[in-house]
Design an enzyme around this catalytic site. Structure first.
Site, PDB file in Angstrom:
ATOM      1  N   ASP A  89       0.852  -1.184   0.000  1.00  0.00           N
ATOM      2  CA  ASP A  89       0.000   0.000   0.000  1.00  0.00           C
ATOM      3  C   ASP A  89       0.886   1.231   0.000  1.00  0.00           C
ATOM      4  OD1 ASP A  89       0.833   0.184   2.619  1.00  0.00           O
ATOM      5  OD2 ASP A  89      -1.084  -0.388   3.490  1.00  0.00           O
ATOM      6  N   SER A  90       0.326   2.363  -0.357  1.00  0.00           N
ATOM      7  CA  SER A  90       1.141   3.527  -0.718  1.00  0.00           C
ATOM      8  C   SER A  90       1.713   4.269   0.476  1.00  0.00           C
ATOM      9  CB  SER A  90       0.294   4.511  -1.519  1.00  0.00           C
ATOM     10  OG  SER A  90      -0.716   5.065  -0.686  1.00  0.00           O
ATOM     11  N   GLY A  92      -0.264   6.129   2.223  1.00  0.00           N
ATOM     12  CA  GLY A  92      -1.202   7.235   2.403  1.00  0.00           C
ATOM     13  C   GLY A  92      -2.041   7.120   3.657  1.00  0.00           C
ATOM     14  N   PHE A  93      -2.607   5.949   3.899  1.00  0.00           N
ATOM     15  CA  PHE A  93      -3.479   5.780   5.064  1.00  0.00           C
ATOM     16  C   PHE A  93      -2.704   6.009   6.350  1.00  0.00           C
ATOM     17  CE2 PHE A  93      -5.510   3.286   8.427  1.00  0.00           C
ATOM     18  CZ  PHE A  93      -6.811   3.772   8.354  1.00  0.00           C
ATOM     19  N   ASP A 143      -2.680   8.451  -2.112  1.00  0.00           N
ATOM     20  CA  ASP A 143      -3.961   9.138  -2.049  1.00  0.00           C
ATOM     21  C   ASP A 143      -4.169   9.728  -0.671  1.00  0.00           C
ATOM     22  OD1 ASP A 143      -4.220   6.682  -0.726  1.00  0.00           O
ATOM     23  OD2 ASP A 143      -6.384   6.662  -1.013  1.00  0.00           O
ATOM     24  N   GLN A 194     -11.906   7.348  -3.860  1.00  0.00           N
ATOM     25  CA  GLN A 194     -12.235   7.943  -2.571  1.00  0.00           C
ATOM     26  C   GLN A 194     -13.516   8.762  -2.700  1.00  0.00           C
ATOM     27  OE1 GLN A 194     -10.992   7.293   0.283  1.00  0.00           O
ATOM     28  NE2 GLN A 194      -8.847   6.662   0.039  1.00  0.00           N
ATOM     29  N   GLY A 221     -11.010   4.212   1.912  1.00  0.00           N
ATOM     30  CA  GLY A 221     -11.761   5.104   2.784  1.00  0.00           C
ATOM     31  C   GLY A 221     -13.034   4.532   3.340  1.00  0.00           C
ATOM     32  N   ASP A 271      -8.098  -7.103   2.120  1.00  0.00           N
ATOM     33  CA  ASP A 271      -7.059  -7.228   3.146  1.00  0.00           C
ATOM     34  C   ASP A 271      -7.618  -6.670   4.430  1.00  0.00           C
ATOM     35  OD1 ASP A 271      -5.358  -4.545   4.115  1.00  0.00           O
ATOM     36  OD2 ASP A 271      -6.584  -4.248   2.324  1.00  0.00           O
ATOM     37  N   CYS A 309     -11.169 -28.541  11.430  1.00  0.00           N
ATOM     38  CA  CYS A 309     -10.234 -27.555  10.874  1.00  0.00           C
ATOM     39  C   CYS A 309      -8.866 -28.206  10.724  1.00  0.00           C
ATOM     40  CB  CYS A 309     -10.149 -26.333  11.780  1.00  0.00           C
ATOM     41  SG  CYS A 309      -8.924 -25.111  11.248  1.00  0.00           S
ATOM     42  N   CYS A 311      -5.950 -26.521  10.271  1.00  0.00           N
ATOM     43  CA  CYS A 311      -4.863 -25.561  10.484  1.00  0.00           C
ATOM     44  C   CYS A 311      -3.845 -26.141  11.458  1.00  0.00           C
ATOM     45  CB  CYS A 311      -5.428 -24.241  11.025  1.00  0.00           C
ATOM     46  SG  CYS A 311      -5.743 -24.238  12.805  1.00  0.00           S
ATOM     47  N   CYS A 314      -5.337 -26.457  15.116  1.00  0.00           N
ATOM     48  CA  CYS A 314      -6.405 -27.439  15.348  1.00  0.00           C
ATOM     49  C   CYS A 314      -5.958 -28.879  15.102  1.00  0.00           C
ATOM     50  CB  CYS A 314      -7.609 -27.114  14.473  1.00  0.00           C
ATOM     51  SG  CYS A 314      -8.455 -25.584  14.968  1.00  0.00           S
ATOM     52  N   HIS A 340      -4.425 -19.975  12.996  1.00  0.00           N
ATOM     53  CA  HIS A 340      -5.796 -20.476  12.821  1.00  0.00           C
ATOM     54  C   HIS A 340      -6.654 -19.452  12.080  1.00  0.00           C
ATOM     55  CE1 HIS A 340      -9.730 -22.264  13.639  1.00  0.00           C
ATOM     56  NE2 HIS A 340     -10.099 -21.021  13.916  1.00  0.00           N
TER      57      HIS A 340
END
Length: 377
Positions: A89-90, A92-93, A143, A194, A221, A271, A309, A311, A314, A340
Site C-alpha cells: 500500500d502507498s 497514504g493511510f 492518495d 475515494q 476510505g 485485506d 479444521c 490448520c 487445530c 488459525h
C-alpha cells in the site's frame, strides 16, 4: 492480466496473472505490515496455510529498515524469502492517520516519523520511488483517505487532489519501470477511489480514474467509521463504474461477513488486520462465530478450536492448552491463534471461489452467515 472465469450477479470469479504468479480471486491478502505477519508467522507458515498474496506497508518499510536497503539486497521478495505476489500500500493511510504530525500540500505530505520523530516528506513520486525500491508486484497509488465524517467540501477537494496525485503516480511509475536498475520492471499500479460516504462524489471519481487504464482499482476510505450498511451502499453505487475487466480491491475490509457481502457486490481483492490482531488477543474465528479463548469455560476444554479444521493449531492442540499459553503470555499461544485465523480466512476464500465455480454462491453465503451468527459452543 485479469481474466473473469465466472459471474453470479455482480460477483466475479477470476484469475489475475502477475510476474510473480497467478492469483485466484476472490482473494484475501494476508497483512505483513513490516514484511512479517505479527504473531511470529514465517514465510513457510504462509505457504502452509494457503496464502496467495502478501501485503506490506510502504510507510513502515520506508521508516525501518529503509526501502533503499531493501533494494540493495534484491527487493522485498528476496528480503523476506517470499516468491508469490506482494502488494504494497502507498503509505497514504498511515500518513493521514498521523493527523497531529502532518501537513498536506499539493506536492504531498510533510510529517514526523512515529518511530524517531524525524521529518519525512511523501508525495506521489516519493511513494512510487519507495515502492519501486521494494519491487512489489502491485504498487498502490498515493492518495488521501478523508474521514467518513468529513464535510462535503473537504471531501470534494481531497478527491480532486487524489486524482491529480494519481496522474503523477502513473507518470512516475512508467519512468521507474523503464530504468535499468529497477527491481521489478513489471510492477503494476492500482488506483484508489475515494469520496467518503458521498456516492455522487465517488461515482464521478470512479469515472475519472477508470479512464486512466490502470492495472487495477481499489475502493478506499471505508471501514473507517461508517456503518456496514453505508459501506455496502457505497459499494453498490460505485463498483459498477469501475472497469469490470480489472481487479476490484476493497481496502482494509474486513470481517468474514463484510467479505461475503462485498463479493456479492463485485469485489475480488481484500485485506484486513482483523485475523492477526484478533488472534493475538485470543479471539479466534470459526464457522459458528468467534470465540474468546481467555474465557474460563475453555480452561479444561480439550477440543480443538474448531472440529474438522486442518490448520496447524487445530491439527494438534486443544482450546485448553492454547488458553494456558495465552494466559501465561507465551508467544506460541498468539502464534497458534493467528495461524488459525489466517487459515480460516484463506479457506473461506477457497470456499467462495468453489461456490462461484459451482454457480451457488448466494446459497453458500446465506448458509455461512446463518451458521456464523449461531455462536460457538
Amino acid at each position: 492480466m485479469y481474466k473473469i472465469l465466472k459471474t453470479e450477479g455482480r460477483a466475479k470469479r477470476a484469475e489475475f496473472t502477475t510476474v510473480h504468479g497467478t492469483v485466484q480471486t476472490p482473494v484475501f491478502m494476508n497483512v505483513g505490515t513490516v514484511a512479517a505477519i505479527k504473531g511470529a508467522v514465517s514465510t513457510e507458515d504462509l505457504e502452509g496455510i494457503g496464502t496467495q498474496i502478501e501485503l506490506s506497508n510502504t510507510y513502515h518499510l520506508h521508516v525501518r529498515p529503509g526501502d533503499k536497503l531493501i533494494k540493495e539486497v534484491g527487493g522485498l521478495h528476496k528480503f523476506m524469502s517470499w516468491n508469490k505476489p506482494i502488494l504494497t500500500d502507498s503509505g497514504g493511510f498511515q500518513v493521514f492517520s498521523l493527523a497531529s504530525l502532518r501537513k498536506i500540500t499539493e506536492e504531498g505530505v510533510a510529517f514526523q516519523s512515529h518511530v524517531d520523530g524525524r521529518k519525512i516528506f511523501m508525495g506521489p513520486e516519493e511513494s512510487m520511488q519507495i515502492q519501486s525500491n521494494l519491487g512489489s508486484t502491485i504498487a498502490m497509488a498515493f492518495d488521501e483517505c478523508p474521514s467518513s465524517l468529513a464535510d462535503r467540501i473537504y471531501v470534494q477537494n481531497s478527491v480532486d487532489r487524489t486524482t491529480r496525485w494519481l496522474e503523477r503516480c502513473k507518470v512516475e511509475m512508467n519512468r521507474l519501470n523503464s530504468l535499468e536498475d529497477t527491481v521489478n520492471p513489471s510492477q503494476m499500479l492500482f488506483g484508489i477511489n475515494q469520496g467518503a460516504v458521498f456516492s455522487d462524489i465517488r461515482i464521478e471519481h470512479a469515472k475519472r480514474i477508470a479512464e486512466m487504464n490502470l492495472d487495477g482499482y481499489a475502493v478506499g476510505g471505508l471501514a473507517v467509521g461508517e456503518t456496514h450498511e453505508e459501506m455496502y451502499r457505497v459499494l453498490e453505487d460505485v463498483v459498477p463504474y469501475l472497469p469490470q475487466d480489472k481487479p476490484t480491491y476493497l481496502m482494509g475490509v474486513g470481517t468474514p461477513a463484510n467479505i461475503l457481502e462485498a463479493v456479492s457486490r463485485g469485489v475480488d481483492f481484500f485485506d484486513c488486520v482483523y485475523p492477526s490482531r484478533n488472534g493475538r488477543h485470543g479471539h479466534v474465528y470459526t464457522n459458528f462465530g468467534k470465540l474468546n479463548l481467555f474465557n474460563q469455560k475453555y480452561e479444561k476444554d480439550m477440543r480443538p478450536i474448531e472440529e474438522g479444521c486442518n490448520c496447524p493449531a487445530c491439527r494438534r492442540y486443544s482450546r485448553a492448552y492454547i488458553r494456558h499459553l495465552l494466559k501465561a503470555k507465551e508467544m506460541l499461544g498468539m502464534r497458534l491463534c493467528v495461524l488459525h485465523n489466517l487459515y480460516f480466512y484463506n479457506t473461506m476464500m477457497t470456499e467462495i471461489r468453489d461456490a462461484l465455480d459451482a454457480g451457488n454462491y448466494e446459497a453458500y453465503k446465506k448458509l455461512k452467515l446463518e451458521n456464523m451468527a449461531r455462536g460457538v459452543v
